[in-house]
Design an enzyme around this catalytic site. Structure first.
Site, short mmCIF file in Angstrom:
data_model
loop_
_atom_site.label_atom_id
_atom_site.label_comp_id
_atom_site.label_asym_id
_atom_site.label_seq_id
_atom_site.Cartn_x
_atom_site.Cartn_y
_atom_site.Cartn_z
N LYS A 110 0.91 -1.03 0.09
CA LYS A 110 0.06 -0.13 0.18
C LYS A 110 0.90 1.45 -0.12
CE LYS A 110 0.75 1.93 3.34
NZ LYS A 110 1.85 2.57 4.00
N TYR B 177 -4.47 4.51 5.99
CA TYR B 177 -5.04 3.27 7.20
C TYR B 177 -6.47 4.02 7.46
CZ TYR B 177 -0.84 0.76 7.44
OH TYR B 177 0.19 -0.06 6.85
P1 NAD Z 1 12.41 1.41 2.50
O1 NAD Z 1 13.07 2.61 1.75
O2 NAD Z 1 13.12 0.92 3.45
O3 NAD Z 1 13.00 0.22 1.10
C1 NAD Z 1 12.39 0.63 -0.23
C2 NAD Z 1 13.39 -0.43 -1.09
O4 NAD Z 1 13.12 0.03 -2.42
C3 NAD Z 1 14.65 -0.44 -0.75
O5 NAD Z 1 15.42 -1.54 -0.60
C4 NAD Z 1 15.18 0.55 -2.02
O6 NAD Z 1 16.63 0.35 -2.26
C5 NAD Z 1 14.17 0.27 -2.98
N1 NAD Z 1 14.30 0.84 -4.20
C6 NAD Z 1 14.21 0.37 -5.68
N2 NAD Z 1 14.15 1.33 -6.58
C7 NAD Z 1 14.24 2.59 -5.62
C8 NAD Z 1 14.38 3.98 -6.08
N3 NAD Z 1 14.35 4.30 -7.30
N4 NAD Z 1 14.49 4.71 -5.02
C9 NAD Z 1 14.42 4.42 -3.85
N5 NAD Z 1 14.37 3.22 -3.29
C10 NAD Z 1 14.26 2.04 -4.34
O7 NAD Z 1 11.15 1.66 2.24
P2 NAD Z 1 9.73 0.70 3.27
O8 NAD Z 1 9.57 1.52 4.33
O9 NAD Z 1 10.40 -0.56 2.87
O10 NAD Z 1 8.60 1.09 2.08
C11 NAD Z 1 8.49 0.33 0.72
C12 NAD Z 1 6.91 0.17 0.57
O11 NAD Z 1 6.23 -0.68 1.60
C13 NAD Z 1 6.11 1.28 0.42
O12 NAD Z 1 5.27 1.39 -0.55
C14 NAD Z 1 5.32 1.42 2.03
O13 NAD Z 1 4.56 2.19 1.69
C15 NAD Z 1 5.14 0.34 2.07
N6 NAD Z 1 5.14 -0.17 3.41
C16 NAD Z 1 3.91 -0.96 3.94
C17 NAD Z 1 4.11 -1.11 5.35
C18 NAD Z 1 2.70 -1.73 5.76
O14 NAD Z 1 2.46 -1.86 7.24
N7 NAD Z 1 1.90 -2.52 5.11
C19 NAD Z 1 4.97 -0.71 6.14
C20 NAD Z 1 5.99 -0.02 5.87
C21 NAD Z 1 6.09 0.48 4.42
#
Ligand code: NAD
Length: 368
Positions: free
Chosen positions: A136, A221
């Site tokens: 999401k 949420y």
């Molecule tokens: P994060 O920054 O920790 O991870 C993102 C990942 O994407 C990294 O490994 C990064 O290297 C990679 N990536 C690939 N291409 C990229 C680019 N062009 N720029 C930046 N990063 C790039 O982020 P996250 O917190 O893991 O969030 C990722 C997704 O998960 C989002 O859509 C976020 O909304 C979702 N999320 C959901 C929940 C949940 O509880 N459902 C919780 C946190 C995050």
């Protein structure tokens, strides 16, 4: 690796304990019988912080297994390979992952990258004939969401969104109670979703990658919660934006939005989405015959809550473990959670978020 017989025995034992854990909610009905079921073999795309949490949770899954990775960082791939016993042939980067089409050992790709990348990545996964599970917000606007739904329909693959709360036991119980009429006619929902965002350089504050600010990330949420707590789709929206730090929260990145929604029954919702306030993770709903309060309501848990009947006592189980097992059940057995997690569900939230942004910008009520 355990034998097939070990697996079936393990399943039977697990099945014996699960009804105690889950009660008899339809979502988990399939676990109540011993079964010999296929395992959903998943590749995770984007090996960041949430992906790490999902991978750890999947170790305890009964019906889903992490078998592949897609990442632009070779060192992360090597680390994940060692940690999760992932074979080289199931490792991809962002340039070559279309060839996952030719890999019969992967059923689904779970996209856990920044929001602004979800749409094009999901379409590529669909074209590779793999099921799409997407974090999401499913995309950064409804137009993108519609393209994802169409691409997955055309490829005859499932599109599922990482709505982990739809599998969380206390949340499921509240939804069951609402469906059973135990709150009477729901009248009012209040959702407060927020936290203080840290590092100003992160992708969450970059419009191209995030699609927006707190609303896309955490406000969603309250949007989704209003819908599953009240059991209706909104017909109008009003919204107001407040910005105290225009340097951190640039044009197109919302810091704080309050929004209100009206529903066909006359029920109303009043919500807050913010990147600038602490201690905000609370849902409240009142109906003609009862009420429910959940705080925390959507964090990683334990979720806590009470209704007019007393404390919610369902156990805490890692949300992502339940989610991935539930998604495997959905894909293989067609068993739907009480509230959908499909692309249409993701699209409904995106249409509402688009309307919230329009309402905040125009300062006018927006009809849906
Ligand atoms: P994060 O920054 O920790 O991870 C993102 C990942 O994407 C990294 O490994 C990064 O290297 C990679 N990536 C690939 N291409 C990229 C680019 N062009 N720029 C930046 N990063 C790039 O982020 P996250 O917190 O893991 O969030 C990722 C997704 O998960 C989002 O859509 C976020 O909304 C979702 N999320 C959901 C929940 C949940 O509880 N459902 C919780 C946190 C995050």
């Amino acid at each position: 690796m355990g034998s097939r017989r070990d697996f079936i025995e393990k399943m039977s034992l697990t099945a014996l304990s699960l009804p105690i854990l889950y009660g008899s909610t339809p979502l988990f009905a399939a676990f109540e019988q011993p079964y010999d079921a296929p395992i959903l073999r998943v590749a995770i795309m984007g090996l960041g912080s949430y992906a790490t949490r999902v991978a750890k949770a999947m170790v305890d899954c009964k019906r889903a297994k992490l078998v592949g990775v897609i990442s632009g960082t070779p060192s992360k791939i090597t680390k994940w390979q060692a940690e999760y016993d992932i074979p080289e042939k199931n490792c991809y980067n962002y340039a070559n992952f279309d060839s996952i089409k030719d890999n019969p050992d992967i059923d689904a790709v779970y996209i856990i990258t920044p929001n602004g990348l979800h749409c094009e990545q999901a379409i590529r996964v669909a074209k590779a004939s793999k099921h799409v599970i997407c974090e999401k917000p499913m995309a950064i606007n409804a137009e993108e969401g519609e393209r994802m739904v169409k691409a997955c329909e055309a490829a005859n693959v499932k599109l599922l969104v990482g709505y982990r709360m739809h599998f969380e036991p206390k949340t499921v119980e509240v939804i069951r109670m609402r469906k059973a009429g135990e709150f009477g006619q729901p009248k009012f929902f209040q959702g407060q979703s927020g936290f203080v965002i840290g590092n100003p350089d992160q992708w969450r504050l970059n419009k191209e990658l995030s699609g927006g600010g707190a609303m896309m990330d955490i406000g969603i949420y309250s949007v989704n919660g209003a819908r599953y707590m009240l059991g209706e789709e909104p017909i109008w929206i009003t919204a107001q934006e407040t910005k105290t730090d225009p340097v951190m929260f640039k044009e197109g990145i919302d810091e704080t939005i309050t929004f209100q929604m009206g529903f066909p029954s006359g029920a109303v919702a009043s919500c807050l989405s913010t990147y600038a306030m602490r201690h905000l993770d609370r849902f409240f709903m009142t109906g003609d015959d009862g009420w429910v309060e959940m705080q925390p309501s959507t964090g990683y848990g334990p979720i806590e809550g009470r209704t007019h009947k007393g404390e919610l006592s369902q156990p805490h189980i890692t949300h992502q473990t339940l989610q991935m097992d539930g998604m495997a059940q959905l894909i293989f057995d067609g068993i739907q959670p009480l509230v959908p997690v499909d692309g249409e569900e993701g699209l409904k939230d995106l249409k509402i978020i688009d309307a919230i942004y329009r309402a905040a910008k125009k300062g006018e009520k927006v009809m849906l």
